[in-house]
Every structure is written in structure tokens, then in C-alpha cells.
Write an enzyme that holds these catalytic residues in place. Sequence first.
Site, PDB file in Angstrom:
ATOM      1  N   CYS A 165      33.462 -34.840  16.331  1.00  0.00           N
ATOM      2  CA  CYS A 165      32.536 -35.132  17.544  1.00  0.00           C
ATOM      3  C   CYS A 165      31.992 -36.351  17.435  1.00  0.00           C
ATOM      4  O   CYS A 165      32.039 -37.150  18.542  1.00  0.00           O
ATOM      5  CB  CYS A 165      31.444 -33.787  17.710  1.00  0.00           C
ATOM      6  SG  CYS A 165      32.510 -32.314  17.647  1.00  0.00           S
TER       7      CYS A 165
ATOM      8  N   LEU B 175      17.698 -35.324   9.703  1.00  0.00           N
ATOM      9  CA  LEU B 175      17.024 -36.478   8.934  1.00  0.00           C
ATOM     10  C   LEU B 175      17.661 -36.421   7.666  1.00  0.00           C
ATOM     11  O   LEU B 175      17.010 -36.803   6.623  1.00  0.00           O
ATOM     12  CB  LEU B 175      15.599 -36.529   8.769  1.00  0.00           C
ATOM     13  CG  LEU B 175      14.848 -37.032  10.243  1.00  0.00           C
ATOM     14  CD1 LEU B 175      13.587 -36.972  10.151  1.00  0.00           C
ATOM     15  CD2 LEU B 175      15.292 -38.493  10.765  1.00  0.00           C
TER      16      LEU B 175
ATOM     17  N   GLY C 179      22.382 -39.173   3.613  1.00  0.00           N
ATOM     18  CA  GLY C 179      23.662 -38.862   2.882  1.00  0.00           C
ATOM     19  C   GLY C 179      24.770 -39.583   3.117  1.00  0.00           C
ATOM     20  O   GLY C 179      24.868 -40.676   3.429  1.00  0.00           O
TER      21      GLY C 179
ATOM     22  N   LYS D 116      34.384 -39.435  17.310  1.00  0.00           N
ATOM     23  CA  LYS D 116      35.232 -39.588  18.707  1.00  0.00           C
ATOM     24  C   LYS D 116      34.076 -39.806  19.851  1.00  0.00           C
ATOM     25  O   LYS D 116      34.289 -40.517  20.737  1.00  0.00           O
ATOM     26  CB  LYS D 116      35.821 -38.214  18.925  1.00  0.00           C
ATOM     27  CG  LYS D 116      36.434 -38.200  20.184  1.00  0.00           C
ATOM     28  CD  LYS D 116      37.551 -36.823  20.143  1.00  0.00           C
ATOM     29  CE  LYS D 116      37.012 -35.490  20.720  1.00  0.00           C
ATOM     30  NZ  LYS D 116      36.623 -35.385  22.064  1.00  0.00           N
TER      31      LYS D 116
ATOM     32  N   GLU E  78      29.620 -28.181  26.262  1.00  0.00           N
ATOM     33  CA  GLU E  78      29.369 -27.223  25.095  1.00  0.00           C
ATOM     34  C   GLU E  78      28.500 -27.868  23.959  1.00  0.00           C
ATOM     35  O   GLU E  78      28.827 -29.066  23.573  1.00  0.00           O
ATOM     36  CB  GLU E  78      30.586 -26.722  24.547  1.00  0.00           C
ATOM     37  CG  GLU E  78      30.754 -25.754  23.424  1.00  0.00           C
ATOM     38  CD  GLU E  78      29.669 -24.584  23.758  1.00  0.00           C
ATOM     39  OE1 GLU E  78      29.994 -23.843  24.704  1.00  0.00           O
ATOM     40  OE2 GLU E  78      28.794 -24.295  23.018  1.00  0.00           O
TER      41      GLU E  78
HETATM   42  C1  UGA Z   1      27.885 -31.860  16.761  1.00  0.00           C
HETATM   43  C2  UGA Z   1      26.745 -31.290  17.406  1.00  0.00           C
HETATM   44  O1  UGA Z   1      25.670 -30.853  16.473  1.00  0.00           O
HETATM   45  C3  UGA Z   1      26.773 -30.097  18.445  1.00  0.00           C
HETATM   46  O2  UGA Z   1      25.779 -30.146  19.321  1.00  0.00           O
HETATM   47  C4  UGA Z   1      28.177 -30.523  19.316  1.00  0.00           C
HETATM   48  O3  UGA Z   1      28.419 -29.621  20.382  1.00  0.00           O
HETATM   49  C5  UGA Z   1      29.206 -30.998  18.419  1.00  0.00           C
HETATM   50  O4  UGA Z   1      29.039 -31.867  17.820  1.00  0.00           O
HETATM   51  C6  UGA Z   1      30.438 -31.185  19.416  1.00  0.00           C
HETATM   52  O5  UGA Z   1      30.215 -32.204  20.105  1.00  0.00           O
HETATM   53  O6  UGA Z   1      31.254 -30.428  19.576  1.00  0.00           O
HETATM   54  P1  UGA Z   1      29.301 -30.878  14.395  1.00  0.00           P
HETATM   55  O7  UGA Z   1      30.061 -32.086  14.690  1.00  0.00           O
HETATM   56  O8  UGA Z   1      30.100 -29.589  14.343  1.00  0.00           O
HETATM   57  O9  UGA Z   1      28.444 -30.485  15.861  1.00  0.00           O
HETATM   58  O10 UGA Z   1      28.419 -30.723  13.453  1.00  0.00           O
HETATM   59  P2  UGA Z   1      26.645 -31.084  12.971  1.00  0.00           P
HETATM   60  O11 UGA Z   1      26.084 -30.137  12.301  1.00  0.00           O
HETATM   61  O12 UGA Z   1      26.147 -31.784  14.085  1.00  0.00           O
HETATM   62  O13 UGA Z   1      27.055 -32.252  11.994  1.00  0.00           O
HETATM   63  C7  UGA Z   1      27.862 -33.593  12.067  1.00  0.00           C
HETATM   64  C8  UGA Z   1      28.029 -34.275  10.628  1.00  0.00           C
HETATM   65  O14 UGA Z   1      26.537 -35.054  10.586  1.00  0.00           O
HETATM   66  C9  UGA Z   1      28.379 -33.756   9.535  1.00  0.00           C
HETATM   67  O15 UGA Z   1      29.219 -34.409   8.850  1.00  0.00           O
HETATM   68  C10 UGA Z   1      27.141 -33.536   8.697  1.00  0.00           C
HETATM   69  O16 UGA Z   1      27.202 -33.674   7.268  1.00  0.00           O
HETATM   70  C11 UGA Z   1      26.242 -34.686   9.209  1.00  0.00           C
HETATM   71  N1  UGA Z   1      24.837 -34.854   9.342  1.00  0.00           N
HETATM   72  C12 UGA Z   1      24.151 -33.640   9.950  1.00  0.00           C
HETATM   73  C13 UGA Z   1      24.178 -35.682   8.180  1.00  0.00           C
HETATM   74  O17 UGA Z   1      24.800 -36.553   7.670  1.00  0.00           O
HETATM   75  N2  UGA Z   1      22.765 -35.468   8.281  1.00  0.00           N
HETATM   76  C14 UGA Z   1      22.073 -34.549   8.942  1.00  0.00           C
HETATM   77  O18 UGA Z   1      20.693 -34.659   8.952  1.00  0.00           O
HETATM   78  C15 UGA Z   1      22.689 -33.915   9.801  1.00  0.00           C
END
Ligand code: UGA
Length: 459
Positions: free
Chosen positions: A281, A271, A274, A284, A154
Site C-alpha cells: 500500500c 510513531l 524502525g 505503491k 477500503e
Molecule cells: C495500510 C493502512 O494502514 C490501511 O489503512 C490501508 O487500508 C492499507 O494500507 C491499504 O491501503 O490497503 P497496511 O499496509 O496493511 O495498511 O499496514 P500498516 O499497519 O499501515 O503498516 C504499513 C507499514 O508501516 C508496515 O511495514 C509497518 O511495519 C510500518 N509501520 C507502521 C512502521 O514502520 N511504524 C509504525 O509506527 C507503523
Amino acid sequence: MKIAIIGTGYVGLTTAVVLSYLNHDVAAVDKDESKLTLLHEGKSPIHEPGIQNLLEGVWHTIRFTPNVAEVVPESELILIAVGTPPKKNGEADTQHVEQAAREVAQVCLPNRHYTLVVKSTVPIGTNQRVVEVVEDVFSERGIRGNISVASNPEFLQEGLALQGAFYPDRIVVGANSDEAVDTLRRLYQPILEQTFDPPSEFPRPSAYHLPPMMTTDPNSAEMIKYAANSFLALKISFINEIAGLCEEVDADVTEVARGIGLDARIGHQFLRAGLGWGGSCYPKDTAALLGVAAQSGYTMPITEAARTVNFRQRARIVEKLQGTLGTLKGKTIGILGLAFKPNTDDVREAPALDIIRELLAEGAIVRAHDPIAIANARRALGGNDETDNNRLLFTEDIYELSYDTDALVLVTEWEPYHKLELRRLAKQMKTPILIDGRNVYSPEEAGAAGFHYIGVGRT
Ligand code: UGA
């Protein structure tokens, strides 16, 4: 198609609601009675934009039960979507997946074919292990059962889960049997061909192309999931590493990200420099991937470095506070945002939790706000909003929070934090310092409102 989904967490419930919306006959199994009570009343146990509305439209068609025996025998396809929490050594614990497979094999009928799909994020080789578990149960039962096992990782993002489920970039299926591939193709047909009427809250994006269904072997499918998350994690860590150097050489990381993102090979997404990644996810899954590698005696220095850079971002924020305020003992720091990202109440591995723990350890007084994650953060940190000998206080009012504070730290880029009345905030603070952990504001804008502004990767 008659489907049983085991586990009603983010993945299981989103999948149940979406497949039911697509007119499949869905049963959802969970052993957690408190979740089932809510689901029986049509209430979502998770916070996810749009899920409550969609659930209200379909919940009467979904059978919620704690008992696999009630629903598995009549199902054609069973999806396992249970948790794989980290063990002490970082490896993912697959005991719930194996237990679910065991329970399925115990109740399935000998004269029927089933497709058993592992959707949980699992270490490479788990599908093979599930096959063995199923065969062991069949031999205990003295039957020749007929179950095809498949991996179907997923890729949903919290906060965007339904959008991702209706309009995925791809569907990955890892299976050794054509029958399993065919069943999954039929399951996802409405999504693969986009033949459904979009729910009003989730219109089909205009530029959306039909998603491919990629089929491969189970080990590669399991690896795709870990590799995708680790790549995204390291992309973020890369820009955060560049951000640190930007601060040293007086460059602006938001400009750098814009410039490199224009290269189609790099792209703009993920990109944003922050405070780095949190959630259930990336922390882990990168640890689990390192665990899988360690078992083979293999090292993964890039993945290790992505983790080091990520967790350093949290420490750097505290250092920035110390750099402007000196000692933090007795200083009052306001924290804006507790969830690991906007639009979720999930605080697992959230940067805010580590930052708050560190501030408290340094003797600071912390006031924290979040639009919806206070209850979860309070549970994780053990604070309350009444006693003031406890140095951690949660508040639902940003302006009350900021009164007389020594500094504000913007940790999660929630929408309401994009529209703060900066002048008002700056005026009522003891010292108007804004540490913008997500680069929501420009230094000019915050400066004009009276703030001493410190972002990430820009001076
Ligand atoms: C992530 C993946 O994006 C999903 O494709 C995957 O299914 C999921 O893990 C999972 O394995 O279940 P998620 O952890 O919900 O999803 O959220 P993301 O939007 O990927 O963000 C993760 C973290 O990265 C957040 O803390 C966000 O603030 C940070 N982030 C994201 C940044 O610091 N910079 C960015 O440019 C993007």
C-alpha cells in the site's frame, strides 16, 4: 442484499466473508482458478488472522465463480475489489478495474438498477472513467442501462483486516447519486449501527463508538484514500528522520515518540521508528499519488521526502552492519522476519528483501527466518535451503539460524521475536551483534544478555 464482489484478494475476500457474516447474500468472482479451488473447499487463499475460521462458518453460503454473468444480473450491488498494480512509472494501473466494469455492464439487465462500487485503490478520476466505460458498453449493446457508480475506499490493515472491517473508524462513500448512497447505507447498516453479534474471535472493543458514514463526491473519496495512506506513511517517515538525528545527538527516539505522542494533536499511533514501511500500500500509493500530481504538473515534495526517508532506513541498516563488522564479504548475517509486518505472509516491498539483496551484493552469507513468509520470500528472492554455494539459506529454526553468525538483524517485529532467549543466542553466535530494526529490545536488556546492541534512533 444480493451482492457480487469481483476480486478475492485481501480486500475482496475480507469483504465477502464479513458481508456474508452480516447475512448478506454474497457471490465472489475471481478468474484465478487456484484461488477458486481453495475457496470451493472452504480454504482461505490469504493468510489473515481469523479469516479461516470465519470463512468456515460462511463459505457454504457464498457462491464462488469465475464468471460475472452467473451472478451480476441478479445482484443489487457489485463491488469491484481487483488489484491496481503499479506501472513502470509508478502510476496505478486501472486496467483490471475498467475490465471488471466492462464485464459488469455487458451482463447487467436493462430493466434493473445496479449500484457499482469501486473499492480498489484507484487514481483520482477513475470513478468517472468507470462511468464512461459503462456508458460505452450500454451504447454498444444499444440499451439504456441503469447503473449508479460509487467510490467506497477500503482502509483495512493487513493482519488486522477483520477487526477493521467489523469496527471501522469510518466508512467513506463518494457518489453523485442518492440511490447509490442509500444502497451503501443499507449494505453497511449492521456495521454503522453495530447490530450484529460479534464473532467470538472479534469482540466489540469496549470503547468503540458507532462509525460515521461520510458521503462526498467520487474524486474526493478517491483522494481521501491516497491522502490517508500518504499521511500515515509520512508520519512514520517523520519519526524515522527524527530517529536518525537521535542517534547523532544521543537521544532516544522511543522516548521522543512517547513525549510527542502525548500531545492529542499528534497522538501515539504510527510513531514507531524502525525499518519503515513496506507492503502493497504505502510504497505503491505514495508513488501513485506522485504520478497523479505529475500529470497535473504539480510537485509534492513532502510525499517525495517521505519515500526517500523510508527507503534510506533499509540502507542504514546495512551501513550499521558495516560500521561494526567492517566488510561484509564472507560474513554470515541472520535475518529475523521477512514479511513486511507481523501476522501476514505478504513480502511485497518488504524491507527484508532489499536488505537481503544488498547483503548478498556485498558478499555476505544470509540465513533468514520468518514464522510464515518463507515460501513467499523464497519466490521473491529465488533462494533455497539446500545448496550452500547459494549464499541465501532459509531456515525455520531461529537458534539453528543464529549458530556461528556474525550478526542478527531483527527486521519484522513478530511476536515470537519478542521472547527470544537472548543469552542462548548471544552465546552461540560468532560475534553477538544484534541490529534491532524495530526496537523490540531495550539496549540494557540485550546488553545484559551479552549482545552488542544497535537499535534505531537510540544509542
Ligand atoms: C495500510 C493502512 O494502514 C490501511 O489503512 C490501508 O487500508 C492499507 O494500507 C491499504 O491501503 O490497503 P497496511 O499496509 O496493511 O495498511 O499496514 P500498516 O499497519 O499501515 O503498516 C504499513 C507499514 O508501516 C508496515 O511495514 C509497518 O511495519 C510500518 N509501520 C507502521 C512502521 O514502520 N511504524 C509504525 O509506527 C507503523
